[in-house]
Design an enzyme around this catalytic site. Sequence first.
Site, PDB file in Angstrom:
ATOM      1  N   ASP A 120       0.821  -1.219   0.000  1.00  0.00           N
ATOM      2  CA  ASP A 120       0.000   0.000   0.000  1.00  0.00           C
ATOM      3  C   ASP A 120       0.850   1.262   0.000  1.00  0.00           C
ATOM      4  O   ASP A 120       2.071   1.215   0.177  1.00  0.00           O
ATOM      5  CB  ASP A 120      -0.954   0.004   1.213  1.00  0.00           C
ATOM      6  N   ASP A 175      -7.416  -2.312  14.334  1.00  0.00           N
ATOM      7  CA  ASP A 175      -8.815  -2.597  13.974  1.00  0.00           C
ATOM      8  C   ASP A 175      -8.933  -3.886  13.153  1.00  0.00           C
ATOM      9  O   ASP A 175     -10.000  -4.201  12.639  1.00  0.00           O
ATOM     10  CB  ASP A 175      -9.442  -1.409  13.211  1.00  0.00           C
ATOM     11  N   HIS A 221      -7.222  -4.673  10.342  1.00  0.00           N
ATOM     12  CA  HIS A 221      -7.016  -4.580   8.886  1.00  0.00           C
ATOM     13  C   HIS A 221      -5.726  -5.249   8.444  1.00  0.00           C
ATOM     14  O   HIS A 221      -4.753  -5.306   9.206  1.00  0.00           O
ATOM     15  CB  HIS A 221      -7.067  -3.123   8.391  1.00  0.00           C
ATOM     16  N   GLU A 238      -9.772  -1.821   5.387  1.00  0.00           N
ATOM     17  CA  GLU A 238     -10.418  -1.452   6.644  1.00  0.00           C
ATOM     18  C   GLU A 238     -11.698  -2.271   6.843  1.00  0.00           C
ATOM     19  O   GLU A 238     -12.166  -2.929   5.905  1.00  0.00           O
ATOM     20  CB  GLU A 238     -10.752   0.046   6.605  1.00  0.00           C
TER      21      GLU A 238
HETATM   22  C1  F6R Z   1       1.384  -1.289   6.022  1.00  0.00           C
HETATM   23  C2  F6R Z   1       0.195  -2.103   6.198  1.00  0.00           C
HETATM   24  C3  F6R Z   1      -0.639  -1.973   7.420  1.00  0.00           C
HETATM   25  C4  F6R Z   1       0.166  -2.188   8.703  1.00  0.00           C
HETATM   26  C5  F6R Z   1      -0.727  -2.059   9.922  1.00  0.00           C
HETATM   27  C6  F6R Z   1       0.054  -2.199  11.214  1.00  0.00           C
HETATM   28  O1  F6R Z   1       1.995  -1.580   4.774  1.00  0.00           O
HETATM   29  O2  F6R Z   1      -0.124  -2.856   5.344  1.00  0.00           O
HETATM   30  O3  F6R Z   1      -1.683  -2.894   7.376  1.00  0.00           O
HETATM   31  O4  F6R Z   1       0.743  -3.460   8.658  1.00  0.00           O
HETATM   32  O5  F6R Z   1      -1.383  -0.834   9.904  1.00  0.00           O
HETATM   33  O6  F6R Z   1       0.950  -1.132  11.313  1.00  0.00           O
HETATM   34  P1  F6R Z   1       2.068  -1.118  12.455  1.00  0.00           P
HETATM   35  O7  F6R Z   1       2.997  -2.218  12.134  1.00  0.00           O
HETATM   36  O8  F6R Z   1       2.718   0.225  12.333  1.00  0.00           O
HETATM   37  O9  F6R Z   1       1.355  -1.326  13.741  1.00  0.00           O
END
Ligand code: F6R
Length: 260
Positions: free
Chosen positions: A67, A136, A138, A143
């Site tokens: 992403d 959450d 995801h 989301e």
């Molecule tokens: C980022 C991604 C997100 C993160 C998630 C957790 O490329 O795909 O899904 O893996 O938001 O983020 P952290 O690791 O910062 O808690």
Amino acid sequence: MEVIIQPDYEAMSKAAAQLVVDVLNTKPNAVLGMATGSTPLGLYLELVRLHKEEELDFSRVTTFNLDEYVGLTVNHPQSYHHFMNKHFFEHVNIPRHNINIPSGTTSNYPAFCAWFEQRIAECGGIDLQILGVGSDGHIAFNEPTSSLSSRTRLKTLSKQTIDDNARFFDRREEVPIYAITMGVGTILEAKKLMLMASGTAKAWAIAQTVEGPVTSMVTASAIQMHPDAKVFVDAEAASELRHRDYYEFIYNAKPGAPRT
Ligand code: F6R
């Protein structure tokens, strides 16, 4: 699904790195799916160390990132392009032209998303997709209520994700509201999945991912439908798992298990 519980973040990162090494040993020209955020930092650190000290070779590897924030240029300090360069790509020998990261500044998002999907297919699909999980639930930026068969597309971030990611920006208002993200359906097509999580802030998401119902309310739960998914967690992220003893029992009994 296999759940691998390690005592702390460092041990979890090293166990996850070993899976990447195993994939590269079997297939030196593997296609890797990359994640950003705090969680995979230790994994990237270990892979960089293995490259520098133990000749782990990435010269034939191709990568696809999950992403990118919409509106951030590649050089923006909070863009995922910048993150990947700083923490991984600048330190290993992946050819530049083998690196694919969604564009946050394209003038035509639908065309870019279609191209990104096509490029994954042209490269033979993703061999190993690295995933974090949001508080959450995801995966990538899928989301709650994202379709479990969704493809690469634009998504509006949830309030919880914007709050969580505000820590990387000077002000909450600077966190982009939109992102371009691989879909859940795209992710599920990878041949192997590895999802990582650490800390108590992820305990709920991990319990839902591993033991909850498969639901678009927790898109990470879709990995339950994947035939080869591994979940790497530290003790804190594992703290709400009801069957934790069973996962540890399986892991410890693994060396003696019949070969499949
Ligand atoms: C980022 C991604 C997100 C993160 C998630 C957790 O490329 O795909 O899904 O893996 O938001 O983020 P952290 O690791 O910062 O808690």
